[in-house]
Design a protein around this motif. Sequence first.
Motif, PDB file in Angstrom:
ATOM      1  N   PHE A  36      83.443  69.098  23.607  1.00 13.94           N
ATOM      2  CA  PHE A  36      82.881  70.022  24.593  1.00 13.94           C
ATOM      3  C   PHE A  36      84.022  70.599  25.417  1.00 13.94           C
ATOM      4  CE2 PHE A  36      80.764  71.476  28.386  1.00 13.94           C
ATOM      5  CZ  PHE A  36      79.571  72.008  27.907  1.00 13.94           C
ATOM      6  N   THR A  37      84.159  71.925  25.386  1.00 12.56           N
ATOM      7  CA  THR A  37      85.195  72.592  26.161  1.00 12.56           C
ATOM      8  C   THR A  37      84.570  73.254  27.382  1.00 12.56           C
ATOM      9  OG1 THR A  37      84.981  74.653  24.898  1.00 12.56           O
ATOM     10  CG2 THR A  37      86.556  73.018  24.088  1.00 12.56           C
ATOM     11  N   THR A  38      85.285  73.210  28.489  1.00  9.50           N
ATOM     12  CA  THR A  38      84.792  73.793  29.738  1.00  9.50           C
ATOM     13  C   THR A  38      85.571  75.022  30.153  1.00  9.50           C
ATOM     14  OG1 THR A  38      86.233  72.317  31.014  1.00  9.50           O
ATOM     15  CG2 THR A  38      83.991  71.545  30.551  1.00  9.50           C
ATOM     16  N   GLN A  39      86.660  75.341  29.455  1.00  8.64           N
ATOM     17  CA  GLN A  39      87.474  76.504  29.789  1.00  8.64           C
ATOM     18  C   GLN A  39      87.645  77.383  28.554  1.00  8.64           C
ATOM     19  OE1 GLN A  39      88.561  77.263  32.790  1.00  8.64           O
ATOM     20  NE2 GLN A  39      87.876  75.366  33.780  1.00  8.64           N
ATOM     21  N   PRO A  40      87.658  78.711  28.712  1.00  6.41           N
ATOM     22  CA  PRO A  40      87.925  79.593  27.570  1.00  6.41           C
ATOM     23  C   PRO A  40      89.383  79.512  27.142  1.00  6.41           C
ATOM     24  CG  PRO A  40      87.771  80.863  29.589  1.00  6.41           C
ATOM     25  CD  PRO A  40      87.386  79.458  29.947  1.00  6.41           C
ATOM     26  N   SER A  41      89.637  79.954  25.919  1.00  6.14           N
ATOM     27  CA  SER A  41      91.003  79.963  25.358  1.00  6.14           C
ATOM     28  C   SER A  41      91.606  78.566  25.342  1.00  6.14           C
ATOM     29  CB  SER A  41      91.898  80.924  26.148  1.00  6.14           C
ATOM     30  OG  SER A  41      91.395  82.240  26.107  1.00  6.14           O
ATOM     31  N   THR A  42      90.803  77.596  24.946  1.00  6.94           N
ATOM     32  CA  THR A  42      91.273  76.218  24.824  1.00  6.94           C
ATOM     33  C   THR A  42      91.959  76.028  23.475  1.00  6.94           C
ATOM     34  OG1 THR A  42      89.491  75.383  26.228  1.00  6.94           O
ATOM     35  CG2 THR A  42      90.568  73.799  24.792  1.00  6.94           C
ATOM     36  N   SER A  43      93.122  75.425  23.480  1.00  5.65           N
ATOM     37  CA  SER A  43      93.865  75.169  22.245  1.00  5.65           C
ATOM     38  C   SER A  43      93.326  73.908  21.578  1.00  5.65           C
ATOM     39  CB  SER A  43      95.358  75.008  22.542  1.00  5.65           C
ATOM     40  OG  SER A  43      95.871  76.179  23.146  1.00  5.65           O
ATOM     41  N   LYS A  63      82.003  74.790  13.555  1.00  3.92           N
ATOM     42  CA  LYS A  63      81.178  75.828  14.164  1.00  3.92           C
ATOM     43  C   LYS A  63      81.428  75.888  15.661  1.00  3.92           C
ATOM     44  CE  LYS A  63      77.376  75.493  10.806  1.00  3.92           C
ATOM     45  NZ  LYS A  63      75.922  75.254  10.643  1.00  3.92           N
ATOM     46  N   ASN A  64      81.299  77.089  16.223  1.00  6.32           N
ATOM     47  CA  ASN A  64      81.471  77.276  17.661  1.00  6.32           C
ATOM     48  C   ASN A  64      80.132  77.068  18.371  1.00  6.32           C
ATOM     49  OD1 ASN A  64      79.968  79.602  17.267  1.00  6.32           O
ATOM     50  ND2 ASN A  64      81.714  80.987  17.411  1.00  6.32           N
ATOM     51  N   PRO A  65      80.106  77.128  19.698  1.00  7.09           N
ATOM     52  CA  PRO A  65      78.835  76.891  20.417  1.00  7.09           C
ATOM     53  C   PRO A  65      77.718  77.858  20.056  1.00  7.09           C
ATOM     54  CG  PRO A  65      80.705  76.706  21.909  1.00  7.09           C
ATOM     55  CD  PRO A  65      81.249  77.221  20.618  1.00  7.09           C
ATOM     56  N   ALA A  85      89.776  78.044  20.944  1.00  5.80           N
ATOM     57  CA  ALA A  85      88.346  78.040  21.248  1.00  5.80           C
ATOM     58  C   ALA A  85      88.075  79.046  22.369  1.00  5.80           C
ATOM     59  CB  ALA A  85      87.900  76.635  21.649  1.00  5.80           C
ATOM     60  N   ASP A  86      87.650  80.243  21.990  1.00  3.19           N
ATOM     61  CA  ASP A  86      87.435  81.306  22.981  1.00  3.19           C
ATOM     62  C   ASP A  86      86.188  81.060  23.823  1.00  3.19           C
ATOM     63  OD1 ASP A  86      89.707  82.699  22.142  1.00  3.19           O
ATOM     64  OD2 ASP A  86      88.595  83.673  20.523  1.00  3.19           O
ATOM     65  N   ALA A  87      85.142  80.539  23.212  1.00  2.00           N
ATOM     66  CA  ALA A  87      83.881  80.308  23.930  1.00  2.00           C
ATOM     67  C   ALA A  87      83.847  78.882  24.459  1.00  2.00           C
ATOM     68  CB  ALA A  87      82.690  80.562  23.009  1.00  2.00           C
ATOM     69  N   THR A  88      83.247  78.699  25.616  1.00  7.55           N
ATOM     70  CA  THR A  88      83.077  77.367  26.181  1.00  7.55           C
ATOM     71  C   THR A  88      81.786  76.750  25.654  1.00  7.55           C
ATOM     72  OG1 THR A  88      81.928  78.259  28.117  1.00  7.55           O
ATOM     73  CG2 THR A  88      84.312  78.002  28.271  1.00  7.55           C
ATOM     74  N   GLY A  89      81.780  75.438  25.521  1.00  7.88           N
ATOM     75  CA  GLY A  89      80.600  74.742  25.034  1.00  7.88           C
ATOM     76  C   GLY A  89      80.941  73.718  23.976  1.00  7.88           C
ATOM     77  N   GLU A  90      79.970  73.411  23.139  1.00  3.48           N
ATOM     78  CA  GLU A  90      80.073  72.329  22.168  1.00  3.48           C
ATOM     79  C   GLU A  90      80.493  72.862  20.801  1.00  3.48           C
ATOM     80  OE1 GLU A  90      77.330  68.545  21.947  1.00  3.48           O
ATOM     81  OE2 GLU A  90      76.454  70.144  20.735  1.00  3.48           O
ATOM     82  N   TYR A  91      81.591  72.311  20.275  1.00  2.00           N
ATOM     83  CA  TYR A  91      82.081  72.666  18.946  1.00  2.00           C
ATOM     84  C   TYR A  91      81.740  71.542  17.970  1.00  2.00           C
ATOM     85  CZ  TYR A  91      84.638  76.683  20.739  1.00  2.00           C
ATOM     86  OH  TYR A  91      84.967  77.875  21.300  1.00  2.00           O
TER      87      TYR A  91
END
Length: 213
Positions: A36-43, A63-65, A85-91
């Motif tokens: 789960f990412t909370t920030q955009p443009s996460t490496s 798959k992206n969120p 990871a451009d979009a925030t959420g669950e990958y």
Amino acid sequence: MLFYIASTLSLLISVVSGSALTFTLGAQETSCFYIFTTQPSTSVSFYFAVQSGGAFDVDYTIKNPRGEVIVSEDKQRQGDFFFTADATGEYEFCFANEMSTFAEKVVDFEIKFEEEDGYNFRANMPEQPNAKPIAHVESMQQTVDSIDQQLDGLARTLQYYKTRNNRNQATVKSTESRIYYFSIFEVLLMVGMAFLQITIVQLFFKGSRKQLV
């Protein structure tokens, strides 16, 4: 974290998270893992390798969120790649072993992602007589980052050799098993041929005796 006390020192905090796991993927089974990412443009960096089982291959999908497929490949033995990871959420990271009817696979994988919190923390410290300049601190940080990258590369190399060793051992065991069963089959075939020859000779002599009588 390495730091020196200096007046008005600004820091941009980065949060690095990672997960490494070894699991067994059963025949005709699919296993999924999530971050789960909370920030955009996460490496995000992703690595996996099939350690044993069948032809050492699996299918995987990322798959992206929004449910869109980022990467999808079939019958891969290992993978090592990086994406943003451009979009925030669950990958979602899924491994599938649906091509195997009975062989289970042992899979190693590791996921790392880095997020910047976007906040600048300013510490107003009293000046020290022997305070190090900020440029020197940045040089030390670059050195630490370089060492960290080299250690990551070393860990990946060791993981690669571990995978190769496991696959070679599996190949050796498979070859030994085939030689063993082939030897048994060969012995049984020789015994069967000997028994068949004895039977034919006995029948031949029995037929000759009847003709003499």
